[in-house]
Design a protein around this motif. Structure first.
Motif, PDB file in Angstrom:
ATOM      1  N   PRO A 167       0.886  -1.206  -0.032  1.00  0.00           N
ATOM      2  CA  PRO A 167      -0.038  -0.085  -0.040  1.00  0.00           C
ATOM      3  C   PRO A 167       0.784   1.210   0.012  1.00  0.00           C
ATOM      4  N   THR A 176      -5.654   2.620   3.506  1.00  0.00           N
ATOM      5  CA  THR A 176      -5.661   1.590   2.728  1.00  0.00           C
ATOM      6  C   THR A 176      -5.393   0.128   3.730  1.00  0.00           C
ATOM      7  N   GLY A 202      -7.767  -2.827   4.731  1.00  0.00           N
ATOM      8  CA  GLY A 202      -7.537  -4.501   4.469  1.00  0.00           C
ATOM      9  C   GLY A 202      -7.625  -4.955   5.940  1.00  0.00           C
TER      10      GLY A 202
END
Lengths: 134, 160
Positions: B87, B153, B157
């Motif tokens: 990421p 991100t 996740g």
């Protein structure tokens, strides 16, 4: 140019993704320092620590005597070779000494220590050494 | 005197036989052939050589390799998951947080260490974590934004 051509032309009026970024963010870019070519040697630049000093002489004997050193050039050598840069350099930075170390050969630690001990040498870097041998 | 030093490098066992006071940076770049870790100044001032050692960001140009014996070392080459960008890497691309890219590996390793112990950092915390990493192209605004995006991100996740 028609509006359709403007809309599809490259480089202006729209964002363009850089093609080099995926490699650069993965550490897979190849900067000059990352290259390792057969027979490659490494250059070290030694600059005068005095911005406006007159250079009486540069003694390169100790550097030349070091194992693994390919060549040592000073501004005088470059001038003798017809490269008229010595005057230019002298105006701002004084004479310049260049030490080339062949790091395809193993350099003993003692050599590095000796190089570092030469007066005026600020830094000695070992790049591209193959695995140390004992 | 050369000795054999073993450590974990990007999740894999690594072993080098060299002088223990040789700096980790040169071992990575020469013996191990991982040139993603950069030598900017060689004096511990610019952060280009940053790697993560046991969760801490370290200047590999100032870290004798003997000090990482038994440690877990993470370099830029170990950040991605196979072909999938980490990421952080994706966020740097998305935010144009790099130009020449020379400082980028060190920048991302410092950010990776930050995100390991501070998953949701403030902008001030990011700036503090990256203050030892110099970038002479992009300025830092996009870099901070990229780290913030990466944090978001990774948090998304983790919840998924």
């Amino acid at each position: 140019m028609s509006s359709e051509q403007v809309a599809t032309r490259y480089g202006s009026g729209q964002s363009v993704r850089r093609i080099e970024d995926p490699a650069l963010v993965a550490g897979a870019g190849c900067f000059a320092d990352d290259a390792s070519l057969p027979g490659q040697v490494c250059v070290c630049l030694q600059r005068s620590p005095y911005p406006h000093a007159r250079i009486a002489a540069i003694d390169t004997a100790a550097a030349r005597a070091m194992p693994g050193v390919v060549a040592v050039y000073t501004g005088a050598d470059l001038a003798a070779a017809g490269l008229n840069i010595i005057d230019m350099l002298n105006r701002s930075r004084g004479d310049i000494a260049v030490t080339l170390i062949d790091l395809n050969q193993w350099v003993p630690k003692e050599t590095v220590v000796q190089l570092r001990a030469i007066p005026g040498v600020l830094s000695v870097r070992c790049l591209g050494c193959e695995k140390d041998k004992t | 005197m050369a000795k054999t030093i073993r450590f974990t490098l990007n999740g894999e066992p690594a072993s080098v036989t060299t002088e223990g006071d040789r700096m980790l940076l040169w071992v990575l770049r020469t013996e191990l052939g991982l040139t993603g870790t950069k030598c900017g100044c060689g004096e511990g001032l610019c952060g280009s050589c940053s790697v993560v050692v046991d969760g801490r960001v370290e200047r590999s140009c100032q870290l004798p390799v003997a000090k990482v014996a038994g440690a877990e070392v993470l370099t830029i080459e170990g950040l991605a998951d196979g072909d999938d960008l980490h990421p952080l890497q994706q966020a740097f691309v998305d935010h144009d947080a790099l130009q020449c890219g020379f400082c980028t590996p060190g920048m991302m390793m410092a950010a990776a260490a930050l995100l390991q112990h501070t998953p949701q950092p403030s902008a001030a915390q990011i700036e503090h974590a990256l203050e030892g990493n110099l970038c002479r192209c992009t300025g830092y605004v996009n870099i901070v934004a990229a780290v913030q995006q990466a944090a978001a991100t990774m948090a998304a996740g983790a919840q998924a």
